[in-house]
Design a protein around this motif. Structure first.
Motif, mmCIF file in Angstrom:
data_model
loop_
_atom_site.group_PDB
_atom_site.id
_atom_site.type_symbol
_atom_site.label_atom_id
_atom_site.label_comp_id
_atom_site.label_asym_id
_atom_site.label_seq_id
_atom_site.Cartn_x
_atom_site.Cartn_y
_atom_site.Cartn_z
ATOM 1 N N ILE A 9 -15.818 -2.731 -16.799
ATOM 2 C CA ILE A 9 -14.595 -3.537 -16.891
ATOM 3 C C ILE A 9 -14.558 -4.553 -15.747
ATOM 4 C CG2 ILE A 9 -12.074 -3.469 -16.724
ATOM 5 C CD1 ILE A 9 -12.291 -0.700 -18.171
ATOM 6 N N HIS A 10 -14.900 -4.099 -14.546
ATOM 7 C CA HIS A 10 -14.942 -4.997 -13.388
ATOM 8 C C HIS A 10 -15.935 -6.141 -13.644
ATOM 9 C CE1 HIS A 10 -14.726 -6.276 -9.234
ATOM 10 N NE2 HIS A 10 -16.051 -6.180 -9.148
ATOM 11 N N GLN A 11 -17.082 -5.810 -14.205
ATOM 12 C CA GLN A 11 -18.089 -6.833 -14.505
ATOM 13 C C GLN A 11 -17.611 -7.769 -15.619
ATOM 14 O OE1 GLN A 11 -21.459 -4.304 -15.328
ATOM 15 N NE2 GLN A 11 -22.123 -4.276 -13.172
ATOM 16 N N CYS A 12 -16.910 -7.219 -16.598
ATOM 17 C CA CYS A 12 -16.364 -8.051 -17.678
ATOM 18 C C CYS A 12 -15.345 -9.052 -17.137
ATOM 19 C CB CYS A 12 -15.715 -7.187 -18.757
ATOM 20 S SG CYS A 12 -16.889 -6.330 -19.817
ATOM 21 N N LYS A 13 -14.557 -8.606 -16.184
ATOM 22 C CA LYS A 13 -13.561 -9.499 -15.588
ATOM 23 C C LYS A 13 -14.226 -10.669 -14.866
ATOM 24 C CE LYS A 13 -9.739 -6.232 -15.158
ATOM 25 N NZ LYS A 13 -8.789 -5.560 -14.270
ATOM 26 N N LYS A 14 -15.487 -10.492 -14.484
ATOM 27 C CA LYS A 14 -16.254 -11.569 -13.847
ATOM 28 C C LYS A 14 -17.041 -12.381 -14.882
ATOM 29 C CE LYS A 14 -16.781 -9.463 -9.325
ATOM 30 N NZ LYS A 14 -17.713 -9.111 -8.258
ATOM 31 N N GLY A 15 -16.873 -12.035 -16.176
ATOM 32 C CA GLY A 15 -17.529 -12.792 -17.241
ATOM 33 C C GLY A 15 -18.924 -12.325 -17.598
ATOM 34 N N ASN A 16 -19.304 -11.128 -17.207
ATOM 35 C CA ASN A 16 -20.635 -10.600 -17.475
ATOM 36 C C ASN A 16 -20.763 -10.229 -18.959
ATOM 37 O OD1 ASN A 16 -22.810 -8.666 -17.814
ATOM 38 N ND2 ASN A 16 -22.899 -8.515 -15.578
ATOM 39 N N LYS A 17 -21.608 -10.968 -19.679
ATOM 40 C CA LYS A 17 -21.783 -10.763 -21.126
ATOM 41 C C LYS A 17 -22.484 -9.434 -21.437
ATOM 42 C CE LYS A 17 -20.065 -14.777 -22.140
ATOM 43 N NZ LYS A 17 -18.668 -14.837 -22.465
ATOM 44 N N LYS A 18 -23.410 -9.021 -20.573
ATOM 45 C CA LYS A 18 -24.094 -7.734 -20.801
ATOM 46 C C LYS A 18 -23.108 -6.574 -20.691
ATOM 47 C CE LYS A 18 -28.752 -9.044 -19.497
ATOM 48 N NZ LYS A 18 -29.889 -8.796 -18.607
ATOM 49 N N ALA A 19 -22.174 -6.684 -19.752
ATOM 50 C CA ALA A 19 -21.161 -5.642 -19.611
ATOM 51 C C ALA A 19 -20.262 -5.611 -20.855
ATOM 52 C CB ALA A 19 -20.327 -5.871 -18.350
ATOM 53 N N GLN A 20 -19.940 -6.783 -21.389
ATOM 54 C CA GLN A 20 -19.145 -6.847 -22.618
ATOM 55 C C GLN A 20 -19.890 -6.170 -23.764
ATOM 56 O OE1 GLN A 20 -18.334 -11.023 -23.220
ATOM 57 N NE2 GLN A 20 -16.548 -10.993 -21.857
ATOM 58 N N LEU A 21 -21.182 -6.474 -23.875
ATOM 59 C CA LEU A 21 -21.988 -5.864 -24.933
ATOM 60 C C LEU A 21 -22.050 -4.347 -24.764
ATOM 61 C CD1 LEU A 21 -23.744 -6.251 -27.418
ATOM 62 C CD2 LEU A 21 -25.707 -6.592 -25.891
ATOM 63 N N HIS A 22 -22.153 -3.889 -23.537
ATOM 64 C CA HIS A 22 -22.206 -2.446 -23.285
ATOM 65 C C HIS A 22 -20.873 -1.784 -23.672
ATOM 66 C CE1 HIS A 22 -23.132 1.412 -21.731
ATOM 67 N NE2 HIS A 22 -24.167 1.031 -21.009
ATOM 68 N N LEU A 23 -19.739 -2.412 -23.322
ATOM 69 C CA LEU A 23 -18.431 -1.871 -23.722
ATOM 70 C C LEU A 23 -18.297 -1.880 -25.244
ATOM 71 C CD1 LEU A 23 -15.767 -3.187 -21.169
ATOM 72 C CD2 LEU A 23 -16.468 -0.831 -21.573
ATOM 73 N N TYR A 24 -18.774 -2.962 -25.858
ATOM 74 C CA TYR A 24 -18.736 -3.038 -27.318
ATOM 75 C C TYR A 24 -19.527 -1.878 -27.921
ATOM 76 C CZ TYR A 24 -19.388 -4.636 -32.080
ATOM 77 O OH TYR A 24 -19.406 -4.715 -33.445
ATOM 78 N N ASP A 25 -20.752 -1.670 -27.420
ATOM 79 C CA ASP A 25 -21.582 -0.577 -27.937
ATOM 80 C C ASP A 25 -20.923 0.788 -27.718
ATOM 81 O OD1 ASP A 25 -23.532 -2.357 -28.779
ATOM 82 O OD2 ASP A 25 -24.801 -2.076 -27.006
ATOM 83 N N THR A 26 -20.247 0.935 -26.608
ATOM 84 C CA THR A 26 -19.597 2.209 -26.282
ATOM 85 C C THR A 26 -18.411 2.498 -27.200
ATOM 86 O OG1 THR A 26 -20.252 1.967 -23.969
ATOM 87 C CG2 THR A 26 -18.462 3.510 -24.437
ATOM 88 N N TYR A 27 -17.629 1.474 -27.542
ATOM 89 C CA TYR A 27 -16.366 1.690 -28.262
ATOM 90 C C TYR A 27 -16.357 1.213 -29.714
ATOM 91 C CZ TYR A 27 -14.135 2.958 -23.864
ATOM 92 O OH TYR A 27 -13.794 3.599 -22.696
ATOM 93 N N SER A 28 -17.377 0.516 -30.162
ATOM 94 C CA SER A 28 -17.307 -0.107 -31.495
ATOM 95 C C SER A 28 -17.155 0.902 -32.627
ATOM 96 C CB SER A 28 -18.511 -1.015 -31.742
ATOM 97 O OG SER A 28 -19.717 -0.271 -31.702
#
Length: 181
Positions: A9-28
């Motif tokens: 989440i901290h990385q997503c707040k900084k705009g990290n696309k890989k972190a977004q993809l990881h959260l997506y994979d975790t919760y999709s």
């Protein structure tokens, strides 16, 4: 896992696309299951994707008041309801109707009926009852939250829950009678 999610989440707040993809994979998968409770598969996929997009665009508003999964789930449910509204869903206010007290904790059904059959039968309810029953019974929202999500009065939520429960009981009785013959 919580520290890992916090870091993502901290990385997503900084705009990290890989972190977004990881959260997506975790919760999709979980969010797709939630969306399927309200929409058919194609619409559920679309609503889930839109929900994730909204979550990532608004990730800076996320606080640890709720778990990230609960926060995301609320966004996905709201997206599903928005989609239903776009399809001209109308919830009718019943402010002038007399209200009856409902025992909201009495959700006992005949033991011969499986959970899967109950869930299938909920799908047969009119959409206004179906939404309130799902939000209350499956998602665990209270009437204040349901009224906010659906933009209806709290007493309308209570009445639609009561009517939905009564119709659900009747549909399940009919199912049992058919199964016996």
């Amino acid at each position: 896992m919580s520290k890992k999610i916090d870091l993502l989440i901290h990385q997503c707040k900084k705009g990290n696309k890989k972190a977004q993809l990881h959260l997506y994979d975790t919760y999709s998968q979980a969010m797709f299951s939630v969306a399927c409770r309200y929409l058919n598969n194609d619409d559920a996929i679309e609503a889930m994707h839109e929900g994730f997009l909204k979550a990532f665009l608004n990730i800076n508003t996320y606080t640890k008041t709720y778990s990230f999964g609960a926060w995301l789930k609320r966004i996905v449910i709201n997206q599903c309801i928005d989609e239903l509204k776009r399809k001209r869903l109308e919830t009718i206010s019943i402010e002038n109707n007399s209200l009856e007290i409902v025992d909201e904790d009495d959700w006992k059904f005949d033991e011969q009926i499986s959970k899967e059959e109950i869930l299938k039968t909920i799908e047969k309810l009119p959409i206004k009852y179906q939404l309130v029953v799902k939000l209350y019974l499956i998602e665990g929202y209270d009437h204040a939250e349901i009224s906010e999500i659906l933009s209806i009065e709290v007493k309308t939520s209570r009445t639609q829950l009561r009517r939905g429960k009564l119709q659900l009981r009747e549909l399940l009785k009919a199912y049992l009678n058919e199964a016996r013959y």
